[in-house]
Design a protein around this motif. Sequence first.
Motif, PDB file in Angstrom:
ATOM      1  N   GLN A   1       4.227   1.736   3.790  1.00  0.00           N
ATOM      2  CA  GLN A   1       5.373   1.774   2.883  1.00  0.00           C
ATOM      3  C   GLN A   1       6.590   2.417   3.536  1.00  0.00           C
ATOM      4  N   ARG A   2       7.766   1.846   3.231  1.00  0.00           N
ATOM      5  CA  ARG A   2       9.028   2.453   3.669  1.00  0.00           C
ATOM      6  C   ARG A   2       9.442   3.505   2.657  1.00  0.00           C
TER       7      ARG A   2
ATOM      8  N   ASP B   1       9.549   5.766  -0.373  1.00  0.00           N
ATOM      9  CA  ASP B   1       8.977   5.547  -1.703  1.00  0.00           C
ATOM     10  C   ASP B   1       9.456   4.229  -2.291  1.00  0.00           C
ATOM     11  N   SER B   2       9.905   3.320  -1.435  1.00  0.00           N
ATOM     12  CA  SER B   2      10.474   2.057  -1.903  1.00  0.00           C
ATOM     13  C   SER B   2       9.382   1.015  -2.138  1.00  0.00           C
ATOM     14  N   ASP B   3       9.800  -0.162  -2.600  1.00  0.00           N
ATOM     15  CA  ASP B   3       8.896  -1.284  -2.802  1.00  0.00           C
ATOM     16  C   ASP B   3       8.839  -2.189  -1.571  1.00  0.00           C
TER      17      ASP B   3
ATOM     18  N   TYR C   1       8.943  -8.084   1.426  1.00  0.00           N
ATOM     19  CA  TYR C   1       9.492  -7.760   0.110  1.00  0.00           C
ATOM     20  C   TYR C   1       8.570  -8.265  -0.998  1.00  0.00           C
TER      21      TYR C   1
ATOM     22  N   ALA D   1       8.226  -6.042  -4.129  1.00  0.00           N
ATOM     23  CA  ALA D   1       9.437  -6.101  -4.950  1.00  0.00           C
ATOM     24  C   ALA D   1       9.499  -7.418  -5.710  1.00  0.00           C
TER      25      ALA D   1
ATOM     26  N   ILE E   1      12.715  -0.621  -6.433  1.00  0.00           N
ATOM     27  CA  ILE E   1      13.185   0.459  -5.553  1.00  0.00           C
ATOM     28  C   ILE E   1      13.365  -0.091  -4.145  1.00  0.00           C
ATOM     29  N   LEU E   2      14.594  -0.074  -3.670  1.00  0.00           N
ATOM     30  CA  LEU E   2      14.914  -0.560  -2.336  1.00  0.00           C
ATOM     31  C   LEU E   2      15.484   0.568  -1.492  1.00  0.00           C
ATOM     32  N   PRO E   3      15.278   0.525  -0.185  1.00  0.00           N
ATOM     33  CA  PRO E   3      15.949   1.494   0.683  1.00  0.00           C
ATOM     34  C   PRO E   3      17.460   1.341   0.561  1.00  0.00           C
TER      35      PRO E   3
ATOM     36  N   ARG F   1      20.112  -2.101   0.141  1.00  0.00           N
ATOM     37  CA  ARG F   1      21.078  -2.318  -0.936  1.00  0.00           C
ATOM     38  C   ARG F   1      22.495  -2.502  -0.384  1.00  0.00           C
TER      39      ARG F   1
END
Length: 394
Positions: free
Chosen positions: A187-188, A190-192, A214, A217, A312-314, A318
Amino acid sequence: MAYGRQVVEELVGDLLAVFQERLSTSFFPVLQPAIGVGSAFEGWSPCGHDAVYRLLVPLKPPHGHAFRLELGTAGQIAGKDCVRVELECTCTRDQRVEDMPCFLHHPEEALQRNLESTLLSTFCTGFYLDAQKIARWFQNLVISAWGEMPQSRHYSMEVLPSSRSCKLRLTNASGRSSWLRWCLGVQRGDSDIFLSSQAAEDTFTPSTTWAETYAVAEVKFFRRMARQAPRDTLYLNCLQLCASILVSAGFSSYTWKTDVMHLLNTLPLSSWNRWDFMIRLQDIMGYLHGCLEEKRLDHFFFGNENMPEDIILPAASRAAEPINLFQCLVQDPAAHAKALRELEELQDRLHKDCRALESERSSQTELCLCPLDCLHLFESIPSFWELYFVQSCQ
């Protein structure tokens, strides 16, 4: 397909429970609960009933180790992403486990006690996590644990060849098969977003390079749509129809999925009802036509200002410029012209045959073309089967 998902989820949960019990005192990667991803867990499948159930198993580092992600250039679909394994200090009392020596500061004591970092010695090339070594280890885990599973009395299991994932075929007593594909991921933050062991199969990828995915996500996006959509909403029917029948040169099922995700993010969910089914289908092809004219289809998760808050994206994703999934058409004018021509022929045939079908059913008080009508309609058009129908499941 819902029953198939339930069977797969029970099997996966039971297998991981066995793995976690076996590995609880080791320095192997720590397996986290599997996440169902891909079309079968999003509620549709370009393969119909022959769905491939894809699962992502997140990895955590064992005690005394850390994963450091070394990412390629932001905004690239296929970057050079690696997972560096580092030793962490466990000298402090709150970090020590049963008087275990610190690998970082007391390597001599560890050697005297015949202890070593299994993660570094077995699963890494240099200091980098090796996707192929991890996949082989996971395959062997599945094979060794299968006999303990209650499902082994009802299914025969075959491990299929794969260098970077674990592919299984389960066959029941009646001869019906299900396909599972496990990938390992890191995982990156706490992102998806994850780095996945599975990479593109048509290109050479070093074993220490992991592919950004992804998929988690995406499945969260479709589950959000399912929670919010009115009953009998048919956006998944539209997507499945496009991905399974309206597949043309250069238009993979992932292209259609990206198309539909963009439209779901802009059109009211209530407008995806059965009465507007054909209109939405035309919207999907119209959106793709506009993207083809511009030679640009934006990746859904890069630079999208309308992203749902629960995905949740880094921050870098975004803020990044959107990735163009049609970059290959920019570089290949002949392929672009061919794709545009075929889509326009597709739209023209759809329009003419829908008018013919509507004429035949004009005596009905309320006219509605349901997905089954469209399926029969498209099956009657030979050219649909002459297009590049064989596509890999995304």
